[in-house]
Design a protein around this motif. Structure first.
Motif, PDB file in Angstrom:
ATOM      1  N   GLY A   1       0.798  -1.229   0.000  1.00  0.00           N
ATOM      2  CA  GLY A   1       0.000   0.000   0.000  1.00  0.00           C
ATOM      3  C   GLY A   1       0.820   1.264   0.000  1.00  0.00           C
ATOM      4  N   HIS A   2       1.933   1.309  -0.740  1.00  0.00           N
ATOM      5  CA  HIS A   2       2.793   2.499  -0.739  1.00  0.00           C
ATOM      6  C   HIS A   2       2.339   3.488  -1.823  1.00  0.00           C
ATOM      7  CE1 HIS A   2       4.738  -1.015   0.779  1.00  0.00           C
ATOM      8  NE2 HIS A   2       5.162  -1.395  -0.411  1.00  0.00           N
ATOM      9  N   ALA A   3       2.670   4.749  -1.603  1.00  0.00           N
ATOM     10  CA  ALA A   3       2.365   5.792  -2.585  1.00  0.00           C
ATOM     11  C   ALA A   3       3.538   6.751  -2.676  1.00  0.00           C
ATOM     12  CB  ALA A   3       1.091   6.543  -2.201  1.00  0.00           C
ATOM     13  N   VAL A   4       3.841   7.177  -3.898  1.00  0.00           N
ATOM     14  CA  VAL A   4       4.845   8.211  -4.126  1.00  0.00           C
ATOM     15  C   VAL A   4       4.109   9.429  -4.672  1.00  0.00           C
ATOM     16  CG1 VAL A   4       6.924   8.862  -5.373  1.00  0.00           C
ATOM     17  CG2 VAL A   4       6.663   6.520  -4.544  1.00  0.00           C
TER      18      VAL A   4
ATOM     19  N   PHE B   1      -8.031   1.445  -6.806  1.00  0.00           N
ATOM     20  CA  PHE B   1      -7.371   2.670  -7.219  1.00  0.00           C
ATOM     21  C   PHE B   1      -8.390   3.805  -7.177  1.00  0.00           C
ATOM     22  CE2 PHE B   1      -8.938   0.551 -10.991  1.00  0.00           C
ATOM     23  CZ  PHE B   1      -9.494   1.555 -11.773  1.00  0.00           C
ATOM     24  N   ILE B   2      -7.908   5.039  -7.164  1.00  0.00           N
ATOM     25  CA  ILE B   2      -8.774   6.207  -7.066  1.00  0.00           C
ATOM     26  C   ILE B   2      -8.450   7.161  -8.202  1.00  0.00           C
ATOM     27  CG2 ILE B   2      -9.441   8.171  -5.625  1.00  0.00           C
ATOM     28  CD1 ILE B   2      -8.750   6.571  -3.181  1.00  0.00           C
TER      29      ILE B   2
ATOM     30  N   ARG C   1      -4.381 -12.622 -16.987  1.00  0.00           N
ATOM     31  CA  ARG C   1      -2.970 -12.715 -17.337  1.00  0.00           C
ATOM     32  C   ARG C   1      -2.303 -13.847 -16.568  1.00  0.00           C
ATOM     33  NH1 ARG C   1      -2.273 -11.259 -22.247  1.00  0.00           N
ATOM     34  NH2 ARG C   1      -3.609  -9.493 -22.673  1.00  0.00           N
ATOM     35  N   TYR C   2      -1.729 -13.550 -15.432  1.00  0.00           N
ATOM     36  CA  TYR C   2      -0.881 -14.524 -14.762  1.00  0.00           C
ATOM     37  C   TYR C   2      -1.428 -14.936 -13.399  1.00  0.00           C
ATOM     38  CZ  TYR C   2       2.015 -12.575 -18.405  1.00  0.00           C
ATOM     39  OH  TYR C   2       2.459 -12.141 -19.617  1.00  0.00           O
ATOM     40  N   GLY C   3      -1.932 -14.007 -12.650  1.00  0.00           N
ATOM     41  CA  GLY C   3      -2.452 -14.331 -11.332  1.00  0.00           C
ATOM     42  C   GLY C   3      -3.468 -13.302 -10.912  1.00  0.00           C
ATOM     43  N   ALA C   4      -3.184 -12.596  -9.834  1.00  0.00           N
ATOM     44  CA  ALA C   4      -4.044 -11.522  -9.352  1.00  0.00           C
ATOM     45  C   ALA C   4      -3.168 -10.312  -9.054  1.00  0.00           C
ATOM     46  CB  ALA C   4      -4.800 -11.954  -8.097  1.00  0.00           C
ATOM     47  N   HIS C   5      -3.736  -9.120  -9.189  1.00  0.00           N
ATOM     48  CA  HIS C   5      -2.963  -7.903  -8.938  1.00  0.00           C
ATOM     49  C   HIS C   5      -2.648  -7.783  -7.450  1.00  0.00           C
ATOM     50  CE1 HIS C   5      -5.245  -6.798 -12.696  1.00  0.00           C
ATOM     51  NE2 HIS C   5      -3.999  -6.538 -13.056  1.00  0.00           N
ATOM     52  N   SER C   6      -1.390  -7.583  -7.149  1.00  0.00           N
ATOM     53  CA  SER C   6      -1.020  -7.283  -5.763  1.00  0.00           C
ATOM     54  C   SER C   6      -1.038  -5.786  -5.514  1.00  0.00           C
ATOM     55  CB  SER C   6       0.368  -7.850  -5.446  1.00  0.00           C
ATOM     56  OG  SER C   6       1.371  -7.252  -6.246  1.00  0.00           O
ATOM     57  N   SER C   7      -1.023  -4.987  -6.585  1.00  0.00           N
ATOM     58  CA  SER C   7      -1.108  -3.529  -6.434  1.00  0.00           C
ATOM     59  C   SER C   7      -1.538  -2.901  -7.748  1.00  0.00           C
ATOM     60  CB  SER C   7       0.239  -2.944  -5.989  1.00  0.00           C
ATOM     61  OG  SER C   7       1.234  -3.176  -6.971  1.00  0.00           O
ATOM     62  N   LEU C   8      -2.264  -1.779  -7.644  1.00  0.00           N
ATOM     63  CA  LEU C   8      -2.671  -0.963  -8.788  1.00  0.00           C
ATOM     64  C   LEU C   8      -2.458   0.495  -8.390  1.00  0.00           C
ATOM     65  CD1 LEU C   8      -6.013  -2.761  -9.760  1.00  0.00           C
ATOM     66  CD2 LEU C   8      -3.958  -2.662 -11.180  1.00  0.00           C
ATOM     67  N   LYS C   9      -1.500   1.157  -9.027  1.00  0.00           N
ATOM     68  CA  LYS C   9      -1.166   2.533  -8.676  1.00  0.00           C
ATOM     69  C   LYS C   9      -1.449   3.450  -9.864  1.00  0.00           C
ATOM     70  CE  LYS C   9       0.087   1.367  -4.617  1.00  0.00           C
ATOM     71  NZ  LYS C   9      -0.732   1.763  -3.449  1.00  0.00           N
TER      72      LYS C   9
ATOM     73  N   LEU D   1      -2.326   3.195   0.666  1.00  0.00           N
ATOM     74  CA  LEU D   1      -2.201   4.629   0.429  1.00  0.00           C
ATOM     75  C   LEU D   1      -2.251   4.903  -1.067  1.00  0.00           C
ATOM     76  CD1 LEU D   1       0.681   5.300   2.971  1.00  0.00           C
ATOM     77  CD2 LEU D   1      -1.764   5.693   3.305  1.00  0.00           C
ATOM     78  N   VAL D   2      -3.076   5.862  -1.465  1.00  0.00           N
ATOM     79  CA  VAL D   2      -3.363   6.113  -2.874  1.00  0.00           C
ATOM     80  C   VAL D   2      -3.264   7.607  -3.152  1.00  0.00           C
ATOM     81  CG1 VAL D   2      -5.032   5.782  -4.738  1.00  0.00           C
ATOM     82  CG2 VAL D   2      -4.934   4.131  -2.862  1.00  0.00           C
ATOM     83  N   ALA D   3      -2.674   7.937  -4.293  1.00  0.00           N
ATOM     84  CA  ALA D   3      -2.589   9.341  -4.712  1.00  0.00           C
ATOM     85  C   ALA D   3      -3.303   9.516  -6.044  1.00  0.00           C
ATOM     86  CB  ALA D   3      -1.132   9.784  -4.836  1.00  0.00           C
ATOM     87  N   ASP D   4      -4.049  10.606  -6.167  1.00  0.00           N
ATOM     88  CA  ASP D   4      -4.711  10.922  -7.436  1.00  0.00           C
ATOM     89  C   ASP D   4      -4.624  12.427  -7.679  1.00  0.00           C
ATOM     90  OD1 ASP D   4      -6.565  12.006  -5.709  1.00  0.00           O
ATOM     91  OD2 ASP D   4      -8.301  11.174  -6.742  1.00  0.00           O
ATOM     92  N   GLU D   5      -5.510  12.947  -8.537  1.00  0.00           N
ATOM     93  CA  GLU D   5      -5.484  14.374  -8.867  1.00  0.00           C
ATOM     94  C   GLU D   5      -5.746  15.261  -7.656  1.00  0.00           C
ATOM     95  OE1 GLU D   5      -6.889  12.094 -12.497  1.00  0.00           O
ATOM     96  OE2 GLU D   5      -7.237  12.050 -10.329  1.00  0.00           O
ATOM     97  N   ASP D   6      -6.420  14.723  -6.643  1.00  0.00           N
ATOM     98  CA  ASP D   6      -6.832  15.528  -5.495  1.00  0.00           C
ATOM     99  C   ASP D   6      -5.969  15.327  -4.263  1.00  0.00           C
ATOM    100  OD1 ASP D   6      -9.105  16.722  -6.777  1.00  0.00           O
ATOM    101  OD2 ASP D   6     -10.054  14.757  -6.668  1.00  0.00           O
TER     102      ASP D   6
END
Length: 395
Positions: free
Chosen positions: A208-211, A308-309, A351-359, A262-267
């Motif tokens: 759950g990391h965000a940059v 994701f947001i 595809r291959y499995g399941a998403h562990s993250s979507l940023k 933790l998620v970052a978007d336009e806001d």
């Protein structure tokens, strides 16, 4: 004189008799050795002939077996090609069926939009601009690109919208991340170790990391959940705060290592966390790490793999325990501006499995996905939210 001659002849005869005796013994010894060698040579010839016969039989058996295996391989390859064609056909049929009969998404709307009610519209418009100034909503996945495969089955890769640098978090717990100057540099590298290593003061937990704006926000778990704000430019901790949850429950049941996403978007910066059997949302101040507002999305945690947001709207992606097709099945808008009919049907090709993250990267409008060790880019197609394109109410 005669006696002397007789004595000498006797000696010569005796010596000659002894020489003939030794010569005969030597000949007998040599003859016996030759016989023994002939017997051994005969035995060697017999064993060699038997070995050659066995080798010939083995070669014939191996040739027959290889020929049989070749036929079975050809048949198996043909069967697999037929099965792959059937799977592709079934997926196309599923895509068509899903497009024609979209599932009803889980959308929480405390106050539904009523076009005739001007007061409700004005109230919602005010709430919208209080939380978000973005009016876009995801309509579909426009394109997909598989960049490469590196690292562990679970991890995170993301791009800072400000610096354009790419960061790779291998696995679900470590204190070292890898920085690349661009996506291209990562794609051409021979491994994550080629990037610049950034050592953190404490290990991260989950995916759950965000940059955001040159800072890394990550979750460190000890006796409590702590949000760490790390300055990537000077390599120091800028701030930290305890996240106010008592129960350390995974936010996604299919990724139990992630307790806060933790998620970052336009806001700005957001946090997704578990509250019982559902997913909650919090708006965070990226500078102070204060929580500004909280919502109950009503999206279930069960079978959720990531979220994701985009523009203040949460898209929760679901799958099954045996990995299958990922799809968005729950949508929540912080301003209640997304109606059930407007909620998008978004699904990801298996595809291959399941998403562990979507940023999400708001500058590129792309999702940076980690799927069983593969780094994937999803290009999103956006459209305006319904109210943003509605004509203003008549006075």
């Amino acid at each position: 004189m005669k006696a002397t001659i007789f004595f000498i002849l006797s000696i010569i005869f005796t010596q000659r008799s002894r020489g003939q005796y030794h010569y005969q013994g030597l000949m007998n010894y040599l003859e016996n050795r030759m016989l023994a060698m002939e017997e051994r040579i005969a035995l060697w010839h017999e064993q060699n002939n038997r070995y050659n016969a066995d080798l010939k039989e083995f070669r014939q058996q191996a040739t027959d077996l290889l020929e049989k295996l070749g036929k079975e391989y050809t048949k198996l390859h043909s069967d697999l090609e037929g099965a792959a064609a059937q799977v592709d056909r079934v997926e196309r049929e599923m895509d068509y069926t899903e497009t024609k009969n979209p599932p009803k998404p889980c959308v929480k709307a405390a106050d539904k939009m009523v076009e005739q009610d001007v007061v409700v519209k004005e109230r919602k418009k005010e709430e919208f601009f209080e939380v978000s100034v973005c009016v876009n909503i995801v309509s579909s996945i426009q394109a997909m690109k598989i960049l490469k495969r590196l690292g562990s089955p679970k991890g995170v890769w993301t791009k800072d919208a400000i610096s354009a640098k790419v960061y790779v978090f291998n696995s679900t717990s470590d204190n070292t991340l890898y920085e690349f100057n661009s996506v291209r540099e990562l794609s051409t590298s021979s491994g994550i170790s080629k990037g610049r290593q950034v050592s953190l003061p404490s290990a991260w937990n989950g995916t759950g990391h965000a940059v955001y704006d040159g800072f890394l926000y990550y979750v460190s778990e000890d006796s409590e959940l702590r949000i760490i704000k790390y300055d990537l430019s000077n390599g120091s901790v800028a701030d930290s705060a305890v996240f106010p949850v008592e129960d350390h429950t995974p936010v996604y049941s299919l990724n139990p290592e992630t307790l806060v996403d933790l998620v970052a978007d336009e806001d700005g910066l957001w946090a997704l966390y578990a509250a019982g059997d559902t997913i909650n949302l919090a708006k965070m101040d990226a500078n102070s790490l204060d929580i500004e507002q909280m919502w109950d999305t009503a999206c279930p945690r069960n079978n959720a793999e990531a979220a994701f947001i985009v523009c203040g709207t949460v898209y929760v992606v679901y799958n099954t325990k045996p990995p299958s097709r990922s799809r968005v099945q729950c949508v929540f808008d912080v301003n209640d501006m997304v109606s059930s009919g407007e909620a998008p049907l978004v699904y990801f090709s298996r595809r291959y499995g399941a998403h562990s993250s979507l940023k999400y990267n708001p500058e590129e409008r792309q999702l940076y996905a980690w799927d069983d060790g593969y780094q994937i880019l999803y290009k999103l197609a956006l459209k305006k939210k319904l109210w943003a394109i509605m004509p203003p109410p008549e006075e």
